[in-house]
Design an enzyme around this catalytic site. Sequence first.
Site, mmCIF file in Angstrom:
data_model
loop_
_atom_site.group_PDB
_atom_site.id
_atom_site.type_symbol
_atom_site.label_atom_id
_atom_site.label_comp_id
_atom_site.label_asym_id
_atom_site.label_seq_id
_atom_site.Cartn_x
_atom_site.Cartn_y
_atom_site.Cartn_z
ATOM 1 C CE LYS A 1 -37.938 -38.323 6.891
ATOM 2 N NZ LYS A 1 -39.337 -38.004 6.538
ATOM 3 C CB SER B 1 -35.628 -44.324 10.947
ATOM 4 O OG SER B 1 -35.716 -43.592 12.151
#
Length: 318
Positions: free
Chosen positions: A50, A300
């Site tokens: 992110k 992730s």
Amino acid sequence: MNRAAIVAARERIRAHVRHTPLLGSPALDALAGRRVLLKAECLQHTGSFKARGGWAALSALPPEVRARGVIAYSSGNHAQGVARAAAAFGVPAVIVMPADAPGVKIANTRALGGEVVLYDRATEDRDAIGATMAASRGLSLVKPFDDAAVIAGQGTIGLELLEDLPAGWRGEVLAPCGGGGLTSGLALALEGSGARVRPVEPEGFDDTARSLAAGRIERNARLSGSVCDAIVTPSPGVLTFPILQRLCGPGLAVTDDQALQAMVLAFRHLRVVLEPGGAVALAAALFTPNLAPEVVAIGSGGNVDEAIFGAALARFGG
């Protein structure tokens, strides 16, 4: 939304994010019955991919707009990415976070300078909260996935894969999927390469897989109840779903226990820490039959509470 936007985003963020490694282990290959590589975005700034979308989004705002500040809603990883970028640009960041988000994510967001506003994800609407605060304080809303600049930033992972994988590689890229920002960005970046992107979700929260199968956006009946908090979202996004529908293979789902076991295996064999939501792609690569002979799993994020990580090690580490 096209690949050119991802290339442009990479130029904006290149000096501010890490080119993360591809990691592999013969032990994981033997367990999976296929070649498995992990794209270790858990080693990214803020502990997750992110950081890419956050920087891409803020850097795309006109300076006079950015100066008024930004607002984002997030269970923690997007929060940290936006807060980090806002601090670097010297602008305010308000982050709307669920009250049941992992404590480490709430603490890290505050440490990065974000003003955290907590809400109940089971009874309150984060979109409405964010929109109201954005209007009242003149802040620019940076959505966690349904934002073209964010999608472009996440898609830079795909450009790195094209550089690091052998020319003509034609395996499958498995991506943890909430609203689809990462998965759609990857699919755009890899379009035409021969690699196939597939979204991976927790069982019971597989809105993307069901949406792809139905040909229309489906919603989750509930928004809590999985340890994979980072990727529990109501439905695919309005921007992301058409990209997923056009470019992605069928969705996959894994159990919470499989995600936790994948966390332990990543630590044991690769010496990296994944959070449950960040481990679902690796779980699918290890435990799902009938995948391609060569698979890249996107790891992730690694922002896991110590208690959850410790419990996973105690349960699956024997």
